[in-house]
Structures are given as structure tokens and as C-alpha cells.
Design an enzyme around this catalytic site. Structure first.
Site, PDB file in Angstrom:
ATOM      1  CG  LEU A  94     -63.192   9.891  -2.693  1.00  0.00           C
ATOM      2  CD1 LEU A  94     -61.932   9.311  -2.046  1.00  0.00           C
ATOM      3  CD2 LEU A  94     -64.237  10.188  -1.620  1.00  0.00           C
ATOM      4  CG  ASP A  95     -66.233  16.576  -3.852  1.00  0.00           C
ATOM      5  OD1 ASP A  95     -66.361  16.271  -5.054  1.00  0.00           O
ATOM      6  OD2 ASP A  95     -67.172  16.942  -3.128  1.00  0.00           O
ATOM      7  N   PRO A  96     -61.793  16.879  -4.086  1.00  0.00           N
ATOM      8  CG  PRO A  96     -60.898  18.478  -5.556  1.00  0.00           C
ATOM      9  CD  PRO A  96     -62.192  17.792  -5.186  1.00  0.00           C
TER      10      PRO A  96
END
Length: 309
Positions: free
Chosen positions: A52-54
Site C-alpha cells: 500500500l502506498d504511504p
């Protein structure tokens, strides 16, 4: 006299096996979340099952110990998201973390948006974003992007299983997305903007499901930190949890023994394919493959001590 140097005390790691359903907060990378959870469990080994992207939050299943052997099933599993798309503004990264590079009018209605959604459902071609962890000539895409270097980005086929409008408050739409492995939701947002004669970026993203697991089952890092070790361990799902969608096969003691020794086991009449395999008493053996009337071990769970005599 020089005082003797003091070596830092290294934390003691332990064998811990299972699957943790983590609710990752926005602003933290998947790896940083993984490392915090790994320290809390004092686990020897851990891995996550789909970055998951930040910017994104939500369900991040973590595999600890022996469960890492079977993480691929969750990496390949369908995932569901709630995506907030901001139309009329494009950014360098395709999400809210990038700099604004374009602005266009949002001159379409909810009905117009609904009309274009079906063209994005099914197997579609998607060009990966400039800021991605994919490799080109040994380097990540994002390294070239940060250096201002354009590289060829070849479209890849991805599967969008469902796409619906949950909320429409111009210029923002909240969408429900169910998709397969390798789908970039921020690219989907950009492509939707282009299809409507505008532009767009992904303003927020929440993963709500991975395979059979839902966000409602997950625990936050803050809650984990308040628990004692026994309470944390009680949250872990069994090692075979990632394989729940795979057909089950139970074998007798003789065949279990053969498989654990890396030998073939007879399976006359068994339909070809892969199975999650169990010995007598429900003990999980691992993943096996049936072909030509025999079973072969594909990946076995760790056993305590030596193999059975």
C-alpha cells in the site's frame, strides 16, 4: 584508562507463525508498518502481502514466520478499495502527494461518469505510473522520474472486477473498486479523468478487502502497542489462512509421511491441481500438487523436530 565499549543489547527474536490483519494508517509505508509489527511480535521473519502506498490506508495482511511461505496466494488475490478521485487537477505522481501539473474544467455530471465506468471493467490495458517500484534496466521507475528522465512504460493487462460510484460531490467522486493483482488505482483515476475530457488524481485510498479478509477484521498499530504479548498472539490467524480459497485435501498417515520426506504419494483418481493438504487430525502439511495419479509437495509447512519415522 579507556572505559570498555558497551555493545547495544539486541532484541530477542522468536519463532512466531501466523497471519496478522493490520489496518495500516495513512502516512506510513507498508515496510515501515511491517517492521513495527514485526518488532511488537519479536518475530524472526515477516512479510506483507501487497504494498500500500504511504498515502493509502487500510487492510495490509502480514505473514509471520512459516506463513510467509504461503503469502503468494494473498499477493495474487482480488483486492477491494474505496478510492477518492479529485477531478480537474493532475499531479506529477497521480496522487495527492505530487505537485500540480495541470488543471482542467470539470464539465460533466454523475450520469456522464456512470456512462464511462463500464469501459474500465474487465481486462483492460493500463500503463504503469512514472512513480512506481517496477524495474527498468535494473532501476526503479521512480528513480528515473525523480531525475526527470523519461523511460518507456509498456501497458500491462489488469483486471477490474467491479467499479461503482459511492458518492459524487463535484469535483470529487468516491468509487468502490475491486481489482486484480498489479492494478494501479491512481492510474485508473487519471484514465477516468482523461475519458471525461478532464484530468484527475487519486486524493485518498482505503483498501477494504484482500481475498477473503476484510478491513473490519484488522487491528491498528496503536491498539497492538497497548496489548500484552499473549493478547497480540491471540490475534494471529493460522499459517494456512492465506490458502482458504484453495481446495482442501486430507491424506492418511502414510501419504503424509511420504510427502514430508519429499517423496511422491499415490493419489489414484485425484483431480489434477493444487491443494492445501492436511494429515490425520487436521495438521496442516502445506501445498501439494496432484498430477497423473500421484501427489507431490509444492511447499511444506515447517514441522517441529525431525520428520516422522
Amino acid at each position: 584508562m579507556t572505559a570498555p565499549s558497551v555493545r547495544p543489547i539486541r532484541s530477542v527474536r522468536r519463532r512466531v507463525d501466523g497471519v496478522l490483519l493490520l489496518d495500516k494508517p495513512s502516512g506510513l509505508s507498508s515496510n515501515a508498518a511491517l517492521q513495527r509489527a514485526k518488532r511488537l511480535f519479536a518475530a524472526e521473519k515477516a512479510g506483507h502481502t501487497g504494498t500500500l502506498d504511504p498515502l493509502a490506508s487500510g487492510l495490509l495482511p502480514l505473514c509471520l514466520g512459516d506463513a510467509t511461505k504461503f503469502a503468494q496466494s494473498l499477493l495474487d488475490a482480488e483486492k477491494a478499495y474505496v478510492a477518492t478521485v479529485h477531478f480537474g487537477v493532475a499531479t506529477t505522481t497521480g496522487d495527492a502527494e505530487g505537485e500540480i501539473v495541470d488543471e482542467k474544467p470539470v464539465a460533466f455530471s454523475r450520469a456522464d461518469l456512470e456512462a464511462v465506468l463500464p469501459s474500465f471493467i474487465g481486462r483492460i490495458a493500463q500503463v504503469p505510473p512514472r512513480y512506481a517500484a517496477l524495474k527498468y534496466q535494473g532501476r526503479n521507475y521512480y528513480e528515473y522520474a525523480r531525475a526527470g528522465v523519461e523511460i518507456p512504460r509498456v501497458a500491462r493487462e489488469v483486471d477490474i472486477h467491479a467499479l461503482e460510484i459511492l458518492e459524487w460531490v463535484p469535483p470529487t467522486a468516491v468509487l468502490g473498486v475491486a481489482c486484480g493483482k498489479g492494478t494501479y488505482v491512481r492510474v485508473l483515476a487519471e484514465d477516468l479523468g482523461a475519458a471525461l475530457g478532464s484530468c484527475a488524481h487519486l486524493a485518498a485510498l482505503v483498501r477494504t478487502r484482500t481475498g477473503p479478509f476484510a478491513l473490519e477484521q484488522a487491528v491498528t498499530l496503536d491498539v497492538l502497542e497497548q496489548m500484552n504479548p499473549a493478547e497480540r498472539d491471540a490475534l494471529l490467524l493460522p499459517v494456512d489462512a492465506p490458502l482458504v480459497g484453495m481446495p482442501r485435501l486430507d491424506v492418511d498417515a502414510a501419504r503424509a509421511r511420504a510427502l514430508e520426506y519429499g517423496q511422491e504419494a499415490a493419489a489414484p483418481g485425484q483431480a489434477p491441481g493444487r491443494y492445501r493438504c492436511y494429515a490425520v487430525g487436521g495438521r496442516f502439511l502445506g501445498v501439494v500438487e496432484a498430477a497423473g495419479g500421484v501427489l507431490c509437495a509444492v511447499r511444506l509447512a515447517r514441522t517441529d523436530g525431525t520428520a516422522p519415522a
